[in-house]
Design a protein around this motif. Sequence first.
Motif, mmCIF file in Angstrom:
data_model
loop_
_atom_site.group_PDB
_atom_site.id
_atom_site.type_symbol
_atom_site.label_atom_id
_atom_site.label_comp_id
_atom_site.label_asym_id
_atom_site.label_seq_id
_atom_site.Cartn_x
_atom_site.Cartn_y
_atom_site.Cartn_z
ATOM 1 N N PRO A 14 0.789 -1.234 0.000
ATOM 2 C CA PRO A 14 0.000 0.000 0.000
ATOM 3 C C PRO A 14 0.827 1.293 0.000
ATOM 4 O O PRO A 14 0.451 2.263 -0.656
ATOM 5 N N ILE A 15 1.934 1.306 0.705
ATOM 6 C CA ILE A 15 2.762 2.525 0.734
ATOM 7 C C ILE A 15 3.412 2.748 -0.618
ATOM 8 O O ILE A 15 3.427 3.868 -1.140
ATOM 9 N N ARG A 16 3.927 1.690 -1.226
ATOM 10 C CA ARG A 16 4.548 1.851 -2.545
ATOM 11 C C ARG A 16 3.506 2.218 -3.596
ATOM 12 O O ARG A 16 3.773 3.036 -4.479
ATOM 13 N N LEU A 17 2.309 1.656 -3.489
ATOM 14 C CA LEU A 17 1.233 2.040 -4.405
ATOM 15 C C LEU A 17 0.892 3.514 -4.229
ATOM 16 O O LEU A 17 0.693 4.233 -5.210
ATOM 17 N N ALA A 18 0.863 3.981 -2.989
ATOM 18 C CA ALA A 18 0.584 5.397 -2.724
ATOM 19 C C ALA A 18 1.675 6.291 -3.312
ATOM 20 O O ALA A 18 1.386 7.356 -3.875
ATOM 21 N N LEU A 48 0.458 0.281 -16.252
ATOM 22 C CA LEU A 48 0.501 1.376 -15.290
ATOM 23 C C LEU A 48 -0.830 2.131 -15.265
ATOM 24 O O LEU A 48 -1.350 2.443 -14.190
ATOM 25 N N ASP A 49 -1.409 2.388 -16.428
ATOM 26 C CA ASP A 49 -2.697 3.086 -16.477
ATOM 27 C C ASP A 49 -3.796 2.264 -15.814
ATOM 28 O O ASP A 49 -4.654 2.811 -15.124
ATOM 29 N N ALA A 50 -3.770 0.954 -16.007
ATOM 30 C CA ALA A 50 -4.779 0.090 -15.381
ATOM 31 C C ALA A 50 -4.640 0.100 -13.862
ATOM 32 O O ALA A 50 -5.638 0.220 -13.139
ATOM 33 N N VAL A 51 -3.420 0.003 -13.370
ATOM 34 C CA VAL A 51 -3.178 0.010 -11.921
ATOM 35 C C VAL A 51 -3.586 1.362 -11.330
ATOM 36 O O VAL A 51 -4.274 1.422 -10.310
ATOM 37 N N LEU A 52 -3.182 2.440 -11.989
ATOM 38 C CA LEU A 52 -3.499 3.775 -11.469
ATOM 39 C C LEU A 52 -4.991 4.073 -11.546
ATOM 40 O O LEU A 52 -5.549 4.706 -10.659
ATOM 41 N N GLY A 53 -5.638 3.605 -12.602
ATOM 42 C CA GLY A 53 -7.082 3.791 -12.730
ATOM 43 C C GLY A 53 -7.831 3.073 -11.625
ATOM 44 O O GLY A 53 -8.762 3.614 -11.023
ATOM 45 N N ALA A 108 -6.531 2.180 -8.711
ATOM 46 C CA ALA A 108 -6.167 2.827 -7.454
ATOM 47 C C ALA A 108 -6.938 4.128 -7.258
ATOM 48 O O ALA A 108 -7.346 4.452 -6.142
ATOM 49 N N ALA A 109 -7.172 4.865 -8.333
ATOM 50 C CA ALA A 109 -7.908 6.127 -8.236
ATOM 51 C C ALA A 109 -9.337 5.894 -7.752
ATOM 52 O O ALA A 109 -9.876 6.685 -6.976
ATOM 53 N N LYS A 110 -9.950 4.806 -8.188
ATOM 54 C CA LYS A 110 -11.320 4.489 -7.765
ATOM 55 C C LYS A 110 -11.380 4.202 -6.270
ATOM 56 O O LYS A 110 -12.387 4.461 -5.626
ATOM 57 N N ASP A 111 -10.296 3.648 -5.735
ATOM 58 C CA ASP A 111 -10.252 3.277 -4.320
ATOM 59 C C ASP A 111 -9.321 4.175 -3.510
ATOM 60 O O ASP A 111 -8.916 3.814 -2.409
ATOM 61 N N GLU A 158 -9.565 6.914 -1.715
ATOM 62 C CA GLU A 158 -9.950 7.299 -0.359
ATOM 63 C C GLU A 158 -9.872 6.103 0.590
ATOM 64 O O GLU A 158 -9.323 6.191 1.679
ATOM 65 N N ARG A 159 -10.415 4.964 0.155
ATOM 66 C CA ARG A 159 -10.392 3.766 0.994
ATOM 67 C C ARG A 159 -8.963 3.300 1.256
ATOM 68 O O ARG A 159 -8.615 2.883 2.358
ATOM 69 N N LEU A 160 -8.112 3.394 0.245
ATOM 70 C CA LEU A 160 -6.725 2.971 0.391
ATOM 71 C C LEU A 160 -5.847 4.037 1.038
ATOM 72 O O LEU A 160 -4.668 3.814 1.272
ATOM 73 N N LYS A 161 -6.436 5.211 1.278
ATOM 74 C CA LYS A 161 -5.715 6.344 1.886
ATOM 75 C C LYS A 161 -4.489 6.723 1.048
ATOM 76 O O LYS A 161 -3.411 6.982 1.572
ATOM 77 N N LEU A 162 -4.679 6.762 -0.257
ATOM 78 C CA LEU A 162 -3.563 7.083 -1.156
ATOM 79 C C LEU A 162 -3.231 8.568 -1.167
ATOM 80 O O LEU A 162 -2.153 8.957 -1.569
ATOM 81 N N ILE A 163 -4.175 9.392 -0.759
ATOM 82 C CA ILE A 163 -3.911 10.828 -0.800
ATOM 83 C C ILE A 163 -3.733 11.375 0.603
ATOM 84 O O ILE A 163 -3.508 12.531 0.792
ATOM 85 N N ALA A 164 -3.808 10.578 1.598
ATOM 86 C CA ALA A 164 -3.628 10.920 3.001
ATOM 87 C C ALA A 164 -3.161 12.349 3.267
ATOM 88 O O ALA A 164 -3.782 13.302 2.845
ATOM 89 N N GLU A 165 -2.070 12.498 3.986
ATOM 90 C CA GLU A 165 -1.595 13.811 4.389
ATOM 91 C C GLU A 165 -0.602 14.416 3.410
ATOM 92 O O GLU A 165 -0.176 15.535 3.580
#
Length: 123
Positions: free
Chosen positions: A25-29, A97-102, A104-107, A109-116
């Motif tokens: 999750p951190i590397r994905l973020a 990469l586009d598939a993974v990022l797409g 991830a973008a849908k999730d 908030e749940r994955l906390k990818l944009i956190a602080e």
Amino acid sequence: MSRTPPHPTREQIELPLVLDCLSDPIRLAIVYQLAQQERVSSELCCGDFSGLAGKSNLTYHFAKLRDCGLMQTRVAGTNRFMRLRREDLDVRFPGLLDAVLGSAAKDAERLKLIAECDVVEAE
């Protein structure tokens, strides 16, 4: 002696290593934020990710991302600037990469990818 960390060549980037790296999750973020930043500028520095984890933990994740070929690091003085290796990844694995990022973008908030550590606006 070069201070530039080693990076795999385009041909050395392997799909299993990339997918394994993106499973954390951190590397994905980190990858997600680098991709978001591409619209403004192509690079972010280490401090831009301080909201995700501590310095030593981030150093570990940056090395993993660099070693598998997802990210390139450029050293300038005491700063390290990172960017996605989008062109290399798109040539090796078209659409991955586009598939993974797409997804991830849908999730995001749940994955906390944009956190602080929101994307930094260029001045």
